[in-house]
Design a protein around this motif. Structure first.
Motif, mmCIF file in Angstrom:
data_model
loop_
_atom_site.group_PDB
_atom_site.id
_atom_site.type_symbol
_atom_site.label_atom_id
_atom_site.label_comp_id
_atom_site.label_asym_id
_atom_site.label_seq_id
_atom_site.Cartn_x
_atom_site.Cartn_y
_atom_site.Cartn_z
ATOM 1 N N TRP A 1 0.834 -1.199 0.000
ATOM 2 C CA TRP A 1 0.000 0.000 0.000
ATOM 3 C C TRP A 1 0.869 1.250 0.000
ATOM 4 N N LEU A 2 1.873 1.249 0.891
ATOM 5 C CA LEU A 2 2.724 2.434 1.030
ATOM 6 C C LEU A 2 3.480 2.746 -0.260
ATOM 7 N N ILE A 3 4.100 1.733 -0.849
ATOM 8 C CA ILE A 3 4.986 1.961 -1.985
ATOM 9 C C ILE A 3 4.193 2.183 -3.279
ATOM 10 N N TYR A 4 3.188 1.343 -3.519
ATOM 11 C CA TYR A 4 2.516 1.406 -4.821
ATOM 12 C C TYR A 4 1.299 2.337 -4.829
ATOM 13 N N ASP A 5 0.596 2.426 -3.694
ATOM 14 C CA ASP A 5 -0.582 3.299 -3.679
ATOM 15 C C ASP A 5 -0.263 4.689 -3.144
ATOM 16 N N ALA A 6 0.295 4.735 -1.944
ATOM 17 C CA ALA A 6 0.520 6.036 -1.331
ATOM 18 C C ALA A 6 1.607 6.831 -2.060
ATOM 19 N N ILE A 7 2.768 6.212 -2.285
ATOM 20 C CA ILE A 7 3.842 6.932 -2.979
ATOM 21 C C ILE A 7 3.660 6.832 -4.483
ATOM 22 N N GLY A 8 3.059 5.739 -4.938
ATOM 23 C CA GLY A 8 2.699 5.618 -6.344
ATOM 24 C C GLY A 8 3.822 5.212 -7.281
ATOM 25 N N TRP B 1 10.912 -1.194 -2.555
ATOM 26 C CA TRP B 1 9.939 -2.037 -1.873
ATOM 27 C C TRP B 1 10.634 -2.996 -0.917
ATOM 28 N N PHE B 2 11.683 -3.629 -1.425
ATOM 29 C CA PHE B 2 12.438 -4.593 -0.630
ATOM 30 C C PHE B 2 12.958 -3.944 0.644
#
Lengths: 340, 77
Positions: free
Chosen positions: A28-35, A47-48
């Motif tokens: 959620w944080l990496i792909y949705d929130a930060i995009g 991500w890792f």
């Protein structure tokens, strides 16, 4: 139980909740929130990193806490009493086993050494303890168990080979009759055998308190190493080709093991931190035998510890100690490279 | 009151000395604090894990970096 203990125990379910949702939270944080775009090298690396750092720290906290509770049942005094009067080989085995669980810090190596010698425990048995104490680290065992690249087989190999090295090295040191290379004043030490009170009885609250202290102390000491270790792993993720290191440090490289051991001696670090450093190395083609040899060398053969021991040992004995342990690690490294 | 901090110059031992000084001040007791670095003397007290704290000849803590409040408690015993 006091309030602090109750709160601490209540944190355990919270811990599991965070741990099991960590992956979705990171997504959620990496792909949705930060995009960031999924699938790119850089996003993968980020991500890792964002996933692995909290994961490892979470594990570390829980593991040190559990180990702390276990350790609160042991003490240097109890270990000493237990080893008194044990026959040679049996004493070495017991000393190595107790070395794993007895709370020990290398800054206490001298008083502990003196205490053992004064109690009449043979030098070789004392050495088995002093070798096993740093080298076989229970936090490292849990870390190996948890990681899918290692698993329980490797954890077991690490545990048994460490114990074997400690037992046999101590036995050899005793058989070589090296007592004369202990500083003379050591034998003049007289110690009181008075028991200090409240040593034997510990309430559960005190055990929890002790475990919390351990968590604080160790995490403070090594969190940065873990961040760096994971950072290297993340940076290497997808950028450095797989097996890049295999020609030098892979299983077929004859000089991989000694090279790894030499590289490990000047380094002194906590076992849990070393596990984080060797993980990315293994992913890049370093063989398990070579990586474990490196790890045992970092935590079991350290220059700072040798310098501390110089106060009670003459250099001949320190040289034998390092030589015997290094030989043991080399043998274990080569055997592992042959069989895995 | 006579307080001794036992330890051979490791980081934790120095921190314990500092904490002890602070605790003596906080508890408002009259005490002399000495640092014992001589291994032979440390061994005489039967201590194998440093840093250790000795109050009036009695080992009250070993192998542990006590907090200021913990030392205050020990001082008031």
């Amino acid at each position: 139980m006091n309030k602090k203990s109750i709160y601490t125990l209540l944190l355990i379910p919270v811990w599991f909740l965070i741990y099991f949702y960590l992956e979705s939270m990171t997504n959620w944080l990496i792909y949705d929130a930060i995009g960031l775009t999924e699938g790119k090298h850089l996003s993968k690396s980020i991500w890792f990193f964002a996933f692995e750092v909290p994961k490892v720290l979470l594990l570390l906290v829980l593991i040190i806490f559990i180990v702390g509770i276990i350790r609160s049942y042991f003490s240097a005094e109890k270990t000493k009493k237990y080893l008194e009067g044990k026959s040679l080989l049996r004493g070495n085995i017991m000393a190595a086993l107790l070395g794993v669980v007895t709370p020990f810090c290398s800054c206490s190596a001298i008083p502990l050494f003196l205490g053992f010698v004064e109690a009449g425990i043979p030098i070789g048995v004392t050495f088995s303890f002093l070798i096993a104490a740093p080298m076989v680290n229970e936090v490292a065992i849990f870390f190996l168990l948890e990681d899918k690249n290692f698993g329980w087989e490797i954890a077991l190999i690490y545990l048994t080979s460490g114990l074997t090295i400690a037992t046999i090295s101590g036995y050899i040191i005793e058989k070589l009759q090296l007592q004369k290379y202990v500083a003379d004043w050591v034998y003049k030490v007289k110690s009181s055998h008075e028991e200090t009170e409240d040593e034997t009885i510990k309430s559960f609250d005190e055990r929890i308190e002790y475990a919390i202290d351990q968590v604080k102390e160790i995490v403070q000491k090594i969190w940065l190493y873990i961040v760096i270790g994971v950072g290297i792993g993340a940076g290497a993720h997808g950028f450095i080709p797989q097996d890049a290191l295999a020609p030098f440090l892979g299983k077929d490289s004859w000089y991989g093991v000694p090279l790894a051991i030499l590289a490990g001696v000047p380094m002194y670090s906590n076992a849990a931190a070393v596990v984080e450093i060797i993980k990315p190395l293994i992913a890049k083609g370093v063989s398990i035998g070579t990586a474990l040899a490196f790890m045992m060398s970092v935590i079991g053969l350290s220059l700072p510890e040798a310098i501390i021991l110089k106060k009670v040992l003459k250099w001949q004995l320190i040289a034998v100690f390092i030589g015997v342990v290094a030989t043991g690690i080399i043998i274990v490294g080569y055997i592992l490279n042959l069989i895995i | 009151m006579e307080i001794k901090v036992l330890g051979s110059g490791c980081a934790k031992c120095n921190k314990l000395t500092e904490a002890t000084k602070a605790a003596v001040e906080k508890a408002g007791v009259d005490a002399t604090i000495t640092k014992v670095e001589d291994m032979l003397k440390i061994m005489e007290l039967g201590v194998m894990t440093t840093p250790a704290l000795v109050i009036d000849g009695k080992v009250v803590s070993k192998g542990k970096l006590l907090s200021v409040d913990e030392i205050v408690e020990l001082l008031q015993k």
